[in-house]
Design an enzyme around this catalytic site. Structure first.
Site, PDB file in Angstrom:
ATOM      1  N   LYS A  13       0.809  -1.216   0.000  1.00  0.00           N
ATOM      2  CA  LYS A  13       0.000   0.000   0.000  1.00  0.00           C
ATOM      3  C   LYS A  13       0.845   1.269   0.000  1.00  0.00           C
ATOM      4  O   LYS A  13       0.649   2.164  -0.826  1.00  0.00           O
ATOM      5  CB  LYS A  13      -0.892  -0.042   1.244  1.00  0.00           C
ATOM      6  N   THR A  14       1.809   1.314   0.926  1.00  0.00           N
ATOM      7  CA  THR A  14       2.618   2.523   1.044  1.00  0.00           C
ATOM      8  C   THR A  14       3.364   2.804  -0.247  1.00  0.00           C
ATOM      9  O   THR A  14       3.478   3.941  -0.697  1.00  0.00           O
ATOM     10  CB  THR A  14       3.610   2.386   2.214  1.00  0.00           C
ATOM     11  N   ASP A  67      -5.114   8.075   3.810  1.00  0.00           N
ATOM     12  CA  ASP A  67      -4.706   6.708   4.147  1.00  0.00           C
ATOM     13  C   ASP A  67      -5.497   6.218   5.362  1.00  0.00           C
ATOM     14  O   ASP A  67      -6.073   7.027   6.091  1.00  0.00           O
ATOM     15  CB  ASP A  67      -3.208   6.703   4.461  1.00  0.00           C
ATOM     16  N   GLU A  68      -5.517   4.927   5.593  1.00  0.00           N
ATOM     17  CA  GLU A  68      -6.244   4.327   6.731  1.00  0.00           C
ATOM     18  C   GLU A  68      -7.698   4.812   6.749  1.00  0.00           C
ATOM     19  O   GLU A  68      -8.232   5.196   7.788  1.00  0.00           O
ATOM     20  CB  GLU A  68      -5.555   4.677   8.062  1.00  0.00           C
ATOM     21  N   GLN A  78      -9.142  -4.176   8.765  1.00  0.00           N
ATOM     22  CA  GLN A  78      -8.218  -3.604   9.737  1.00  0.00           C
ATOM     23  C   GLN A  78      -8.807  -2.414  10.478  1.00  0.00           C
ATOM     24  O   GLN A  78      -8.083  -1.591  11.042  1.00  0.00           O
ATOM     25  CB  GLN A  78      -6.913  -3.189   9.044  1.00  0.00           C
ATOM     26  N   ARG A  94       1.212  -8.484  11.110  1.00  0.00           N
ATOM     27  CA  ARG A  94       2.438  -7.679  11.228  1.00  0.00           C
ATOM     28  C   ARG A  94       3.663  -8.545  10.999  1.00  0.00           C
ATOM     29  O   ARG A  94       4.757  -8.046  10.748  1.00  0.00           O
ATOM     30  CB  ARG A  94       2.576  -7.044  12.631  1.00  0.00           C
TER      31      ARG A  94
END
Length: 737
Positions: free
Chosen positions: A36-37, A221-222, A252, A605
DNA sequence: TACCAGACTATTTTT
DNA sequence: TAGTCTGGTA
């Protein structure tokens, strides 16, 4: 046009589509570890490469740290002019807008931001002054109700119109006074930053047009964790050019308790019917086993739109499950494991992360790490800026910057003690109300001074001198000299030095650290140098922001803090019913689903190895509790798990060898047949999760059972106002239903 | 007014 | 368990 070369070939087709999307609304549903980043940074770099000036791009991130990292990555792609991109959290963005243009709706440029504890102290004061008992009307509850009102953009008036219950009507009154007090103190709380920014953009056409014109592209984002005001804000800012990119993953979403609403992701597609939707479902981070494990936990959630991530990575190691006797044994197990991995040379300390549900769990782990000399970095817990001595000094600085700041004045005026107790305070408050001036003005009013005794009078004069002298230093712009002056002249340093205790020395060290912080701020060429800017930065930092990057230590943090990070090896600790899932979530389907997503976040993670550990017996609030292992462990397919060597055998799940025992058999949510006996000598009267009847409170759900001589203490969650109750079984006579 | 001892009680996650 | 609050005393 700059010379920017992006390695687009290395992207998969979906990633590429997201990067190259020409304009218009775009929603990227990005699974955990799906790059994503990289997609966002590439997208921004590409926009700049195509001629969009960096200052016309707005990118909103969840934390300051994420913003900083993203900026660095973009800088690597496009060079130093990445500095001009508007990038930061919603709160920082709003503060910036309000400082520049807030005057249009009557907001003073020099406002300060009240944090949680400052809000609370104001609310407590209001509750008291209205003659309510703060046990009947809980400050926390009032605060979160006000916060919720602001998230729905309800002004005190609108809230009052809707208020029906006694509680709501009470809150309505407090809310109104609370806002007035904030206004008098020239302060905004966290929710105000968002609320007022939206109001500003809605009410002032010229301001709205200014920002709509300015921002050619807006990226958020998020997005699964935005609340309604944030949703509005993004829409408003992108209102003209409609180049709004949102990136999120509904699996998430872990901040519903803070007003975030995943439903807004759906709403985006309704409000923007022409939006392009791109789904990134290839995971590049984790092994197949980790991914399958995480999926088998979230897939139980109802109403999620099912997306299963895939990876071309190896299946990797099995997920390791470790059961131990107590939480100390659990910590020791992790210590041994880490030491083992270090000895074999497979990993360094920095490769490990320890994740837990609540900050309170960190203590035992940290103790074990200290005794076994494992270098570690604790994220969160007692925040640096929450320490008393730091808050005291920041309080002084805030009064220097904004003498109207009532809460900071209260905090500092008798710290160190100057003989100004409740009596003097009440007098000042009355004087201020009567003359319609601020508290500070009251305290420094010659007429008021006559009402005071000798000692408080001297105290106030000293205090005022400290503040006024500091105010004269404001013009220079540097923060450090002001801080040093205040520490010294207030007598704070002298008092601490005189104490000569270890605790006092610690506090002195912390104050020295604060001086280091301001010194660094003063020398930062990218900052506007003034005290107000410094105070704002301090108010809006989070735990994860201050995590030190370098340093080869094991990272310790809550699951929430771990969002967006990745580690080669992850230990998820305390997988017990009542811990994780948290006791507050038991018996509440919505909250249990959020716990599940939190577990999913934690598990994903991990890149190479994942450990899940739990203790049969754990001390909570000074009492032994026997919690069964978490239902999340029982969700895992047995072919991808393994038992950690060295964990107790007799009660553990003996994974591979006893196949039939691990059916995800659930009733009340976890596998019953598997439950280890709590201790050989004690049988809990109820299962956790079991429904019971109480003759007065009605039906509730058992949260935990603890032994009590020849009896049992049972904690039960009842619906509504009753809440969670601890009761002694022989007296409460709970009945199984 | 300041300080201390003892009682009490509330237990999540955080911009 | 630990942090907060209360009430009594100096």
């Amino acid at each position: 046009m700059s010379t920017i070369s992006l390695d687009l070939e290395s992207l998969n087709p979906q990633q590429r589509e997201a990067v190259e999307h020409p304009g218009g609304p775009l929603m990227i549903v990005a699974g955990a570890g799906s790059g994503k980043t990289r997609v966002i940074t590439y997208r921004i770099a590409r926009l700049i490469g195509e001629g969009c000036p960096p200052y016309r791009i707005l990118a909103v991130t969840f934390t300051n740290k994420a913003a900083k990292e993203m900026r660095e990555r973009i800088e690597n792609l496009v060079g130093p002019n990445a500095k001009d991109i508007w990038m930061g959290t919603f709160h920082a963005l709003c503060a910036r807008i309000l400082r520049m243009d807030g005057t249009a709706i009557g907001i003073d440029r020099n406002f300060v931001v009240y944090d949680d504890s400052e809000q609370l102290s104001l609310i407590k004061d209001l509750i008291k002054s209205r003659g309510f008992d703060d046990k009947a009307i809980q400050p926390r509850g009032v605060l979160s109700e006000i916060s919720r009102a602001k998230e729905q953009m309800l002004t005190p008036e609108k809230y009052a119109d809707r208020a029906s219950s006694f509680f709501e009507r009470t809150v309505a009154g407090i809310y109104k006074d609370y806002q007035r007090r904030l206004q008098n103190a020239n302060s905004l709380d966290f929710d105000d930053l968002l609320f007022k920014a939206v109001r500003l953009l809605e009410e002032s056409e010229s301001v709205r047009e200014k920002y709509q014109e300015k921002f050619l592209h807006v990226l958020v984002d998020e997005y699964q964790d935005v609340n309604f005001t944030q949703y509005r804000l993004a829409d408003l800012l992108a209102g003209k050019n409609k180049n709004l990119t949102v990136v999120g993953d509904d699996d998430q979403s872990i901040y519903a308790w803070r007003g975030a609403d995943v439903g807004l992701m759906m709403r985006f597609t309704l409000d923007h019917p022409k939006a392009t939707l791109v789904t990134l479902d290839q995971n590049y981070r984790s092994t197949q086993n980790i991914l399958s494990g995480a999926y088998s936990v979230v897939k139980h959630n109802r109403g999620r739109n099912d997306k299963k991530l895939w990876t071309s990575n190896d299946s990797g190691e099995l997920i390791q499950i470790g059961e131990t006797g107590t939480e100390h044994d659990e910590a020791r197990l992790v210590v041994d494991r880490i030491n083992h991995e270090i000895r074999t040379g497979r990993h360094t300390y920095g490769d490990f992360a320890i994740l837990y549900r609540t900050n309170a769990q960190s203590r035992v782990i940290e103790e074990a790490f200290l005794t076994h000399q494992i270098p570690h970095i604790l994220v969160g817990g007692q925040r640096f800026y929450d320490r008393k001595e730091i808050k005291d000094m920041i309080g002084y600085l805030r009064v220097v910057w904004n003498p109207a700041d009532e809460v900071s004045l209260r905090r500092t005026i008798n710290t160190p003690t100057r003989g100004i107790g409740p009596t003097a305070f009440q007098k000042a408050q009355a004087f201020a109300d009567h003359h319609n001036i601020t508290l500070y003005e009251a305290f420094t009013n010659p007429q008021f001074e006559q009402e005071l005794q000798k000692k408080p009078l001297q105290g106030i004069r000293n205090y005022r001198k400290t503040i006024e002298d500091a105010r004269e230093m404001l013009e220079t712009g540097a923060v450090t000299p002001i801080l040093k002056h205040v520490m010294q002249q207030s007598g704070y340093l002298d008092e601490l030095r005189a104490e000569r205790t270890e605790d006092a020395q610690n506090r002195l060290d912390n104050l020295q650290e604060l001086i280091n912080v301001t010194a660094q701020f003063d020398s930062d060429p990218n900052q506007d140098h003034n005290l107000g800017q410094f105070l704002e930065t301090v108010a809006l930092v989070s735990d994860i922001d201050s995590m030190k990057e370098d340093g080869d230590g094991v990272k310790l943090m809550t699951l929430h803090s771990s969002k967006g990070l990745e580690f080669p090896v992850v230990f998820l600790m305390g997988l017990e019913e009542g811990i994780f899932p948290h006791s507050r979530a038991l018996g509440n389907d919505t909250e249990l689903e959020e716990e599940r997503r939190l577990c999913y976040v934690g598990m994903t993670r991990a890149r190479k190895a994942l450990y899940l550990t739990y203790a049969r017996r754990r001390s909570q609030y000074g009492q032994a509790n026997f919690n069964p292992r978490s239902r999340f462990i029982d969700d895992l397919p047995r072919e991808i798990i393994d038992q950690m060597p060295g964990t107790t055998m007799e009660t553990s799940m003996s994974v591979v060898s006893s196949a039939p025992r691990l059916e995800p058999l659930r009733s009340g949510g976890y596998a019953i047949t598997e439950q280890p006996k709590a201790t050989p000598s004690w049988d809990p009267p109820f299962r956790v999760g079991q429904k019971v009847n109480h003759r007065k409170f009605g039906i509730g759900i058992v949260v935990s059972c603890a032994p009590l001589k020849n009896d049992a203490e049972v904690t039960v969650a009842f619906p509504g106002a009753v809440g969670i109750k601890k009761m002694v079984q022989s007296l409460a006579k709970l009945e199984e239903i």
